[in-house]
Design a protein around this motif. Structure first.
Motif, mmCIF file in Angstrom:
data_model
loop_
_atom_site.group_PDB
_atom_site.id
_atom_site.type_symbol
_atom_site.label_atom_id
_atom_site.label_comp_id
_atom_site.label_asym_id
_atom_site.label_seq_id
_atom_site.Cartn_x
_atom_site.Cartn_y
_atom_site.Cartn_z
ATOM 1 N N LEU A 1 34.064 40.348 50.465
ATOM 2 C CA LEU A 1 34.855 39.662 49.447
ATOM 3 C C LEU A 1 35.413 38.363 50.008
ATOM 4 N N ALA B 1 31.881 37.790 45.832
ATOM 5 C CA ALA B 1 31.430 39.014 46.499
ATOM 6 C C ALA B 1 29.969 38.918 46.891
ATOM 7 N N THR C 1 28.800 38.729 41.758
ATOM 8 C CA THR C 1 29.876 38.400 40.836
ATOM 9 C C THR C 1 30.685 39.649 40.520
ATOM 10 N N LEU C 2 32.003 39.503 40.460
ATOM 11 C CA LEU C 2 32.888 40.597 40.085
ATOM 12 C C LEU C 2 33.502 40.325 38.714
ATOM 13 N N HIS C 3 33.721 41.391 37.945
ATOM 14 C CA HIS C 3 34.380 41.259 36.655
ATOM 15 C C HIS C 3 35.850 40.871 36.863
ATOM 16 N N ALA D 1 37.104 38.115 38.067
ATOM 17 C CA ALA D 1 37.161 37.691 39.468
ATOM 18 C C ALA D 1 38.023 36.462 39.694
ATOM 19 N N VAL E 1 41.722 43.092 43.155
ATOM 20 C CA VAL E 1 40.641 43.578 44.010
ATOM 21 C C VAL E 1 40.387 45.069 43.750
ATOM 22 N N SER F 1 38.423 45.991 40.617
ATOM 23 C CA SER F 1 36.991 45.732 40.696
ATOM 24 C C SER F 1 36.277 46.739 41.598
ATOM 25 N N LEU F 2 36.889 47.013 42.747
ATOM 26 C CA LEU F 2 36.203 47.832 43.746
ATOM 27 C C LEU F 2 36.251 49.325 43.451
ATOM 28 N N ILE G 1 32.980 50.081 42.208
ATOM 29 C CA ILE G 1 31.848 49.685 43.059
ATOM 30 C C ILE G 1 31.685 50.607 44.265
#
Length: 375
Positions: free
Chosen positions: A210, A224, A242-244, A246, A269, A272-273, A276
């Motif tokens: 990240l 990311a 790409t992160l939602h 972000a 953070v 998002s994670l 993931i």
């Protein structure tokens, strides 16, 4: 500098042998190539006069004086790396071993909405910078460019509230035309992640990287990259990374204390994670938040605590969260290193087959002559 058809055969073969080694003595070169000592000496003199070969020191022998050791000169070729981290751009110059020789930051400021104008300014700055360093472009292998956007069909698109409205911009071909250099373009965080993986020696692991950096409008952008066994995962369409949600807008951070600022970023953070980590199960989660200064360590700690709490009872084998080890213009440096990997190869530069790879931040070489017998 492309040396195909410009060097005598003896010099090309000798250069290839040195390229594939960590350094050889005259006797070892003679044995590899089957040439006489005078022929090897003459070829060495020619290559040294061109600045392509240098003396690495001496090596002790069982009898007689120590033998001179020769290798490809670290200053024989250079590569450029550019991290287009708008509104600024980090630029580095590396030698043939991937070591940073010089770096600078270009403040692009206004006018970013015009891709043509922005790229023209970047190209002019690079030309002037190289002139100031007294380096001619014939010694530069190429330019690697990291971009904070999407790369599809070799064209760049930026999407974001405070990013310039670039759509399918031919960054690669534009800079190649302006600089008369080969140009390679990739997602900037992919370059940063690969540099971290190589530096740490994590080539056989799964790493989620990240990058938390300030954007054009005072916001914080979270980029990311997922590296699997030493390679950045690019996805089915080449746009992975790409992160939602972000981006943390500037107004969300305005007036916050340091503690609340860390909490706000860590919360974004974690959101998002939390989805993931169970999916990709990385060995490591690396957080690059150098721009936060002293708040980086508390942020990493808060991210660790938030993720452990959110995933308790849901995910076995929690990934380890750590701060990035490679800082500074890491994206720009790794963009330059990528150029060296792809373009600084014997078959490209001198037209002789050979193997060269960068491993854990250092050059390691496989000998194309001794493997499978002499050529």
């Amino acid at each position: 500098m492309n040396l195909k058809n410009q060097l005598p055969e003896t010099q090309m073969l000798l250069l290839s042998v040195l390229w594939a080694s960590s350094g050889l003595t005259r006797r070892e070169i003679t044995a590899e190539l089957g040439y006489s000592r005078p022929t090897v000496d003459k070829a060495l003199v020619g290559l040294r006069s061109l600045g392509l070969v240098e003396n690495q020191g001496t090596r002790a022998r069982q009898q007689g004086r120590p033998a001179e050791v020769f290798r490809v000169s670290e200053s024989a070729w250079f590569a450029l790396g550019l991290d287009l981290a708008l509104p600024n751009a980090d630029l580095v110059l590396v030698n043939a071993w991937g070591e940073v020789l010089n770096e600078t930051r270009l403040k692009l400021g206004q006018g970013l909405e015009s891709p043509r104008g922005t790229l023209a300014r970047v190209a002019e700055f690079i030309r002037d910078w190289l002139n100031g360093l007294e380096i001619t472009t014939d010694r530069v292998v190429g330019l690697g460019v990291g971009i904070p956007g999407f790369l599809v069909d070799r064209r760049v698109t930026f999407i974001g509230r405070h990013l310039p409205n670039w759509e399918r911009v031919p960054v690669e071909s534009s800079l190649e035309s302006a600089l008369s250099l080969p140009v390679m373009v990739n997602h900037d965080v992919h370059f940063m992640a690969l540099g971290e993986v190589e530096s740490r020696g994590w080539m056989d692991q799964v790493v989620l990287y990240l990058s938390i950096r300030p954007g054009v409008g005072g916001d914080m952008r979270i980029g990311a990259s997922l590296c699997v066994r030493g390679r950045a995962y690019r996805g089915g369409h080449g746009t992975a990374g790409t992160l939602h949600r972000a981006i943390i807008q500037a107004e969300e951070l305005a007036g916050l204390s340091d503690e609340d600022r860390v909490e706000r970023i860590a919360g974004r953070v974690e959101s998002s994670l939390v989805h993931i980590l169970p999916l990709v199960d990385p060995d490591w989660v690396v957080v690059h938040a150098e721009s936060l200064g002293s708040l980086e360590a508390p942020l990493v700690q808060r991210c660790t605590e938030d993720l452990e709490a959110a995933l308790q009872g849901e995910y076995v084998g929690m990934s380890q969260v750590t701060s990035a080890a490679v800082c500074g213009a890491s994206g720009a440096q790794q963009a330059a290193v990528a150029v060296i990997r792809e373009l600084l190869r014997p078959e490209v530069v001198i037209g002789v087959e050979g193997g060269v790879r960068l491993d854990r931040g250092q050059w390691s070489r496989t000998n194309p002559v001794t493997q499978g017998g002499k050529k």
